[in-house]
Design a protein around this motif. Sequence first.
Motif, PDB file in Angstrom:
ATOM      1  N   SER A  77       0.714  -1.260   0.028  1.00 32.27           N
ATOM      2  CA  SER A  77      -0.161   0.072  -0.047  1.00 32.27           C
ATOM      3  C   SER A  77       0.853   1.362   0.096  1.00 32.27           C
ATOM      4  O   SER A  77       0.599   2.146  -0.811  1.00 32.27           O
ATOM      5  CB  SER A  77      -0.875   0.122   1.177  1.00 32.27           C
ATOM      6  OG  SER A  77      -1.657   1.283   1.299  1.00 32.27           O
ATOM      7  N   LEU A  99      -5.134   5.379  -5.105  1.00 30.61           N
ATOM      8  CA  LEU A  99      -6.531   4.652  -4.726  1.00 30.61           C
ATOM      9  C   LEU A  99      -6.447   3.385  -4.427  1.00 30.61           C
ATOM     10  O   LEU A  99      -7.132   2.910  -3.515  1.00 30.61           O
ATOM     11  CB  LEU A  99      -7.652   5.007  -5.847  1.00 30.61           C
ATOM     12  CG  LEU A  99      -8.063   6.703  -5.677  1.00 30.61           C
ATOM     13  CD1 LEU A  99      -8.799   6.928  -6.832  1.00 30.61           C
ATOM     14  CD2 LEU A  99      -8.615   6.950  -4.458  1.00 30.61           C
ATOM     15  N   TRP A 100      -5.722   2.621  -5.422  1.00 28.52           N
ATOM     16  CA  TRP A 100      -5.644   1.173  -5.137  1.00 28.52           C
ATOM     17  C   TRP A 100      -4.818   0.858  -3.817  1.00 28.52           C
ATOM     18  O   TRP A 100      -4.900  -0.061  -3.029  1.00 28.52           O
ATOM     19  CB  TRP A 100      -4.893   0.479  -6.335  1.00 28.52           C
ATOM     20  CG  TRP A 100      -5.628   0.227  -7.462  1.00 28.52           C
ATOM     21  CD1 TRP A 100      -5.543   0.483  -8.613  1.00 28.52           C
ATOM     22  CD2 TRP A 100      -6.726  -0.758  -7.431  1.00 28.52           C
ATOM     23  NE1 TRP A 100      -6.758   0.220  -9.377  1.00 28.52           N
ATOM     24  CE2 TRP A 100      -7.242  -0.849  -8.758  1.00 28.52           C
ATOM     25  CE3 TRP A 100      -7.295  -1.380  -6.455  1.00 28.52           C
ATOM     26  CZ2 TRP A 100      -8.452  -1.553  -9.045  1.00 28.52           C
ATOM     27  CZ3 TRP A 100      -8.354  -2.162  -6.647  1.00 28.52           C
ATOM     28  CH2 TRP A 100      -9.057  -2.125  -8.017  1.00 28.52           C
ATOM     29  N   THR A 102      -5.239   2.863  -1.262  1.00 22.10           N
ATOM     30  CA  THR A 102      -6.041   2.981  -0.186  1.00 22.10           C
ATOM     31  C   THR A 102      -6.923   1.868   0.188  1.00 22.10           C
ATOM     32  O   THR A 102      -7.252   1.267   1.089  1.00 22.10           O
ATOM     33  CB  THR A 102      -6.808   4.307  -0.597  1.00 22.10           C
ATOM     34  OG1 THR A 102      -6.015   5.509  -0.752  1.00 22.10           O
ATOM     35  CG2 THR A 102      -7.862   4.566   0.341  1.00 22.10           C
ATOM     36  N   VAL A 103      -7.433   0.992  -1.143  1.00 18.11           N
ATOM     37  CA  VAL A 103      -8.133   0.050  -0.866  1.00 18.11           C
ATOM     38  C   VAL A 103      -7.230  -1.046  -0.264  1.00 18.11           C
ATOM     39  O   VAL A 103      -7.698  -1.903   0.630  1.00 18.11           O
ATOM     40  CB  VAL A 103      -8.405  -0.583  -2.428  1.00 18.11           C
ATOM     41  CG1 VAL A 103      -9.230  -1.873  -2.583  1.00 18.11           C
ATOM     42  CG2 VAL A 103      -9.345   0.453  -2.947  1.00 18.11           C
ATOM     43  N   SER A 106      -7.151  -0.367   3.211  1.00 15.68           N
ATOM     44  CA  SER A 106      -8.181  -0.768   4.019  1.00 15.68           C
ATOM     45  C   SER A 106      -8.540  -2.018   4.197  1.00 15.68           C
ATOM     46  O   SER A 106      -8.882  -2.616   5.443  1.00 15.68           O
ATOM     47  CB  SER A 106      -9.550  -0.312   3.072  1.00 15.68           C
ATOM     48  OG  SER A 106     -10.865  -0.766   3.450  1.00 15.68           O
ATOM     49  N   GLY A 107      -8.150  -2.986   3.148  1.00 16.81           N
ATOM     50  CA  GLY A 107      -8.447  -4.250   3.439  1.00 16.81           C
ATOM     51  C   GLY A 107      -7.315  -5.051   4.638  1.00 16.81           C
ATOM     52  O   GLY A 107      -7.770  -5.982   5.281  1.00 16.81           O
ATOM     53  N   GLY A 126     -12.216   2.338   2.257  1.00 12.10           N
ATOM     54  CA  GLY A 126     -12.004   1.515   1.108  1.00 12.10           C
ATOM     55  C   GLY A 126     -12.977   1.607  -0.057  1.00 12.10           C
ATOM     56  O   GLY A 126     -12.729   1.682  -1.145  1.00 12.10           O
ATOM     57  N   LEU A 127     -14.243   1.619   0.354  1.00 10.99           N
ATOM     58  CA  LEU A 127     -15.556   1.945  -0.549  1.00 10.99           C
ATOM     59  C   LEU A 127     -15.407   3.128  -1.222  1.00 10.99           C
ATOM     60  O   LEU A 127     -15.476   3.273  -2.388  1.00 10.99           O
ATOM     61  CB  LEU A 127     -16.693   1.804   0.295  1.00 10.99           C
ATOM     62  CG  LEU A 127     -17.926   1.913  -0.572  1.00 10.99           C
ATOM     63  CD1 LEU A 127     -18.071   0.693  -1.765  1.00 10.99           C
ATOM     64  CD2 LEU A 127     -19.399   1.705   0.177  1.00 10.99           C
ATOM     65  N   TRP A 128     -14.938   4.262  -0.653  1.00 11.89           N
ATOM     66  CA  TRP A 128     -14.857   5.579  -1.104  1.00 11.89           C
ATOM     67  C   TRP A 128     -13.738   5.416  -2.240  1.00 11.89           C
ATOM     68  O   TRP A 128     -13.870   5.967  -3.442  1.00 11.89           O
ATOM     69  CB  TRP A 128     -14.354   6.736  -0.082  1.00 11.89           C
ATOM     70  CG  TRP A 128     -13.648   7.660  -0.941  1.00 11.89           C
ATOM     71  CD1 TRP A 128     -14.356   8.638  -1.527  1.00 11.89           C
ATOM     72  CD2 TRP A 128     -12.241   8.147  -1.003  1.00 11.89           C
ATOM     73  NE1 TRP A 128     -13.366   9.426  -2.096  1.00 11.89           N
ATOM     74  CE2 TRP A 128     -12.034   9.211  -1.791  1.00 11.89           C
ATOM     75  CE3 TRP A 128     -10.997   7.187  -0.897  1.00 11.89           C
ATOM     76  CZ2 TRP A 128     -10.919   9.574  -2.119  1.00 11.89           C
ATOM     77  CZ3 TRP A 128      -9.966   7.804  -0.950  1.00 11.89           C
ATOM     78  CH2 TRP A 128      -9.851   8.966  -1.765  1.00 11.89           C
ATOM     79  N   ALA A 129     -12.633   4.725  -2.115  1.00 14.24           N
ATOM     80  CA  ALA A 129     -11.659   4.684  -3.262  1.00 14.24           C
ATOM     81  C   ALA A 129     -12.128   4.062  -4.312  1.00 14.24           C
ATOM     82  O   ALA A 129     -11.822   4.315  -5.397  1.00 14.24           O
ATOM     83  CB  ALA A 129     -10.439   3.974  -2.494  1.00 14.24           C
ATOM     84  N   LEU A 130     -12.888   2.934  -4.161  1.00 13.37           N
ATOM     85  CA  LEU A 130     -13.385   2.200  -5.400  1.00 13.37           C
ATOM     86  C   LEU A 130     -14.502   3.085  -5.989  1.00 13.37           C
ATOM     87  O   LEU A 130     -14.352   3.221  -7.299  1.00 13.37           O
ATOM     88  CB  LEU A 130     -14.174   0.917  -4.679  1.00 13.37           C
ATOM     89  CG  LEU A 130     -12.935  -0.013  -4.280  1.00 13.37           C
ATOM     90  CD1 LEU A 130     -13.923  -1.335  -3.409  1.00 13.37           C
ATOM     91  CD2 LEU A 130     -12.405  -0.908  -5.313  1.00 13.37           C
TER      92      LEU A 130
END
Length: 184
Positions: A77, A99-100, A102-103, A106-107, A126-130
Motif C-alpha cells: 500500500s 486509490l489502489w 487506499t483499497v 483498508s483491506g 476503502g469503499l470511497w476509493a473504489l
Amino acid sequence: MTLLILGLLLWWGAHLFKRAAPDARANLGDRGKGYVAIALGAALVLMVIGYRSAGHMPVYTPLPGMGHANNTLMLISVFLFGVGGTKGTLYPKMRHPMLWGTVIWSGAHLLVNGDLASLVLFGGIGLWALVEMAVINRTPWQRPAPVRGVKGDAMNLVGTLVLFGLIAAVHIWLGYNPFLGTYG
C-alpha cells in the motif's frame, strides 16, 4: 460513532465535489482548493476523534496470524502511494496507484480489526476509493510517459521502507504494535 460517520461523509463529499458538481467547483476557482483542503482536514480530525471514542463493539474475530498479512499488504500500500510521486516503471501502467493503495490499506486493516468502528472507518474509506476510481474512469485517461524508470522505483522503495517504519512507530506509540500482533 456519530463523529466518525460525519467525518467519513465529509471525506467522501470533499473528494467527490469536483466530479459531482464540476460547475460549482469551477466557480470557486483557486479558493476551492483551500476549501477542499479545510474540509479534508476537518474530516480527518472528525474520523480520528470518532474512531478513538467509538468504543470496542466486536463484529467478527480476526484470524490468527493476520498481522503478517497486514504488514505485507501495508508495505504494498505504501509503495503504491509513492508511485505517482517517484514516477517509476509502474507510473505509466497504473491509472490509480494511490486509490489502489487506499483499497489495500483498508483491506489490510480489516484483516486485523474486527470491531464496528474499524468496519465503518476502514470499510468506508476503502469503499470511497473504489467509488472514486469508478467515477474517474468515466473520463478518458491520457497515459503518462515514464519519467525516472527504475531509478524512480528505487527511490519509491527507499521511501516506502522509511515511511513504513514511521507508520509502525506511530502505531507503537499509540499502543498498537503491528509486529507483535497487538491491535486496537
